[in-house]
Design a protein around this motif. Structure first.
Motif, PDB file in Angstrom:
ATOM      1  N   LEU A  22      -8.421  -2.024  -4.575  1.00  0.00           N
ATOM      2  CA  LEU A  22      -7.040  -3.169  -4.545  1.00  0.00           C
ATOM      3  C   LEU A  22      -5.873  -2.361  -5.484  1.00  0.00           C
ATOM      4  O   LEU A  22      -4.665  -2.336  -4.968  1.00  0.00           O
ATOM      5  CB  LEU A  22      -7.263  -4.280  -5.117  1.00  0.00           C
ATOM      6  N   ARG A  23      -6.163  -1.745  -6.572  1.00  0.00           N
ATOM      7  CA  ARG A  23      -5.452  -1.142  -7.395  1.00  0.00           C
ATOM      8  C   ARG A  23      -4.593   0.192  -6.525  1.00  0.00           C
ATOM      9  O   ARG A  23      -3.436   0.188  -6.653  1.00  0.00           O
ATOM     10  CB  ARG A  23      -5.923  -0.467  -8.561  1.00  0.00           C
ATOM     11  N   SER A  24      -5.200   0.862  -5.775  1.00  0.00           N
ATOM     12  CA  SER A  24      -4.671   1.838  -5.215  1.00  0.00           C
ATOM     13  C   SER A  24      -3.805   1.470  -4.245  1.00  0.00           C
ATOM     14  O   SER A  24      -2.651   2.212  -4.065  1.00  0.00           O
ATOM     15  CB  SER A  24      -5.977   2.754  -4.399  1.00  0.00           C
ATOM     16  N   VAL A  25      -4.018   0.567  -3.303  1.00  0.00           N
ATOM     17  CA  VAL A  25      -3.193   0.284  -2.391  1.00  0.00           C
ATOM     18  C   VAL A  25      -1.854  -0.502  -2.909  1.00  0.00           C
ATOM     19  O   VAL A  25      -0.638  -0.499  -2.407  1.00  0.00           O
ATOM     20  CB  VAL A  25      -3.985  -1.040  -1.535  1.00  0.00           C
ATOM     21  N   VAL A  26      -2.091  -1.492  -3.934  1.00  0.00           N
ATOM     22  CA  VAL A  26      -0.992  -2.224  -4.705  1.00  0.00           C
ATOM     23  C   VAL A  26      -0.072  -1.031  -5.149  1.00  0.00           C
ATOM     24  O   VAL A  26       1.178  -0.940  -5.173  1.00  0.00           O
ATOM     25  CB  VAL A  26      -1.185  -3.058  -5.699  1.00  0.00           C
ATOM     26  N   ARG A  27      -0.720  -0.059  -5.929  1.00  0.00           N
ATOM     27  CA  ARG A  27       0.186   0.964  -6.643  1.00  0.00           C
ATOM     28  C   ARG A  27       0.959   1.647  -5.756  1.00  0.00           C
ATOM     29  O   ARG A  27       1.989   2.289  -5.897  1.00  0.00           O
ATOM     30  CB  ARG A  27      -0.682   1.877  -7.274  1.00  0.00           C
ATOM     31  N   GLY A  28       0.386   2.105  -4.431  1.00  0.00           N
ATOM     32  CA  GLY A  28       0.963   2.926  -3.101  1.00  0.00           C
ATOM     33  C   GLY A  28       2.292   2.098  -2.813  1.00  0.00           C
ATOM     34  O   GLY A  28       3.213   2.523  -2.689  1.00  0.00           O
ATOM     35  N   LEU A  29       2.127   0.737  -2.648  1.00  0.00           N
ATOM     36  CA  LEU A  29       3.176  -0.101  -1.919  1.00  0.00           C
ATOM     37  C   LEU A  29       4.216  -0.146  -3.147  1.00  0.00           C
ATOM     38  O   LEU A  29       5.477  -0.122  -2.778  1.00  0.00           O
ATOM     39  CB  LEU A  29       2.538  -1.597  -1.752  1.00  0.00           C
ATOM     40  N   LEU A  30       3.759  -0.327  -4.229  1.00  0.00           N
ATOM     41  CA  LEU A  30       4.915  -0.467  -5.165  1.00  0.00           C
ATOM     42  C   LEU A  30       5.864   0.947  -5.434  1.00  0.00           C
ATOM     43  O   LEU A  30       6.926   0.898  -5.647  1.00  0.00           O
ATOM     44  CB  LEU A  30       4.486  -0.731  -6.707  1.00  0.00           C
ATOM     45  N   ALA A  31       4.990   2.049  -5.392  1.00  0.00           N
ATOM     46  CA  ALA A  31       5.589   3.425  -5.089  1.00  0.00           C
ATOM     47  C   ALA A  31       6.599   3.548  -4.055  1.00  0.00           C
ATOM     48  O   ALA A  31       7.540   4.198  -4.405  1.00  0.00           O
ATOM     49  CB  ALA A  31       4.619   4.454  -5.263  1.00  0.00           C
ATOM     50  N   ASP A  32       6.398   2.880  -3.090  1.00  0.00           N
ATOM     51  CA  ASP A  32       7.175   3.080  -1.901  1.00  0.00           C
ATOM     52  C   ASP A  32       8.567   2.068  -2.143  1.00  0.00           C
ATOM     53  O   ASP A  32       9.368   2.338  -1.370  1.00  0.00           O
ATOM     54  CB  ASP A  32       6.501   2.849  -0.686  1.00  0.00           C
TER      55      ASP A  32
END
Length: 372
Positions: A22-32
């Protein structure tokens, strides 16, 4: 609860594989969608909240409904998953009403029974409706609530310092007659934005002048306390994410910045300061994870864990952010560098949902150790 059972319920505070995913997905979304330049530009605009990011987090990932039971249209997850999301939102100082709507307002409604509360919870879970509890951001769990007068189904009064009210579709208003839901866009409701230190979580004064309201709970006190306690406990996770970003970026900067042909981070004085910050972040992680876990397991120690997390995390986060600004040198003092956003959020969070002193008093009273 016995000491043994209490310890066993908090034994594993490490992140699970699902939480790391979940962290990985949220962090990726926020990076974009939530880079520092975009956040800074938004704070200087008339629209501080990022509605596109909120839509991506809610419609695309269903994160607004993590704490809502599946039967009501939510994800049926726990506070541990919500804490992971808040960590990542803290790392990005994301201008979205997740803490206020998906945690505090949601937990407040979960304490209410009846179709009105259930219907509103389903709307919040979808993310298409944002609800905000109409109390000042600084209100501590169990603190004095603002006075809003009820005349039949109409509300009269005002509440200042309400966080994210400018983004709210529904306002949850505690009164002596119960907890009421008010549509923010109707006549009789005025939301006046106020200047706040932290522009990524704007404050407003909400004025009710005969606004039509519907009852969602017969007693406001218990529901509001539940919402504010959960908010205080999970706020520590947001503070953890914020502090972790500050430490990571400061270490990176001191490795890249050279003086006398050496990285400034190699100087012993700076090493000691960075080591102290690392210790504070590690301790903060333990306190925040403990608070999230106690709420997730329904432990009777949840309020103690929340007060403990806030008593430690609030001053520690401010210290880490202040050191980050100092150790970035001249560039840290400029408006263009994002570190000032983190310091302002840290300062704002330190008085949100109860001050450090209030939470220390709460802990002292529970162990019968009053302050001198």
């Amino acid at each position: 609860m016995s000491t043994q059972s209490s310890l066993s319920s908090q034994r594993d505070l490490l992140y699970s594989e699902e939480e790391e995913a979940l962290r990985s997905v949220v962090r990726g979304l926020l990076a974009d969608h939530c880079d520092a330049a975009a956040v800074l530009a938004r704070t200087e605009s008339a629209e501080p909240h990022d509605r596109e990011l909120w839509k991506a987090l809610t419609d695309g990932m269903g994160l607004a409904g993590l704490l809502v039971p599946e039967a009501l249209g939510g994800q049926g997850a726990t506070h541990r998953e919500a804490a992971v999301v808040l960590e990542e939102l803290g790392r990005a100082v994301a201008p979205v009403p997740y803490l206020t709507s998906a945690v505090i307002a949601t937990e407040t409604l979960l304490a209410c029974e009846g179709d009105a509360a259930s219907e509103l919870l389903g709307a919040l879970a979808s993310g298409r409706t944002v609800a905000v509890l109409a109390v000042p951001l600084a209100t501590a769990p169990g603190g004095v609530l603002p006075e809003v007068r009820v005349d039949g189904e109409a509300l009269h009064g005002s509440v200042s310092g309400v966080a994210d009210a400018v983004a709210a579709d529904v306002l949850l208003v505690p009164t002596r007659a119960g907890l009421f839901a008010v549509d923010a866009a109707q006549d009789g409701v005025t939301v006046e934005a106020r200047t706040a230190l932290d522009l990524t979580r704007p404050l407003a004064t909400v004025v009710f002048e005969g606004a039509h309201a519907r009852v969602v709970g017969p007693e406001a006190g218990p529901a509001v306390r539940r919402g504010l306690w959960a908010g205080a406990g999970l706020l520590a996770s947001e503070q953890l994410g914020l502090a972790d970003w500050c430490l990571t970026e400061t270490v990176r900067h001191t490795k890249e910045r050279h003086q006398f042909n050496r990285p400034v981070g190699s100087f012993q004085a700076l090493k000691h300061r960075l080591a102290q910050l690392w210790l504070e972040v590690v301790n903060m992680r333990a306190a925040a994870r403990n608070a999230a876990d106690t709420f997730a397991t329904g432990s009777e120690d949840a309020h103690v864990a929340a007060a403990l997390a806030q008593a430690y995390a609030s001053p520690a986060t401010v210290h880490v952010a202040e050191e980050a600004l100092q150790l970035h040198g001249g560039i840290g003092m400029t408006w263009e560098h994002p570190v000032h956003l983190y310091l302002k959020r840290a300062k704002s969070d330190s008085i949100a949902l109860g001050t450090v002193g209030r939470h220390r008093e709460e802990l002292a009273a529970r162990v019968n150790l009053p302050a001198p």
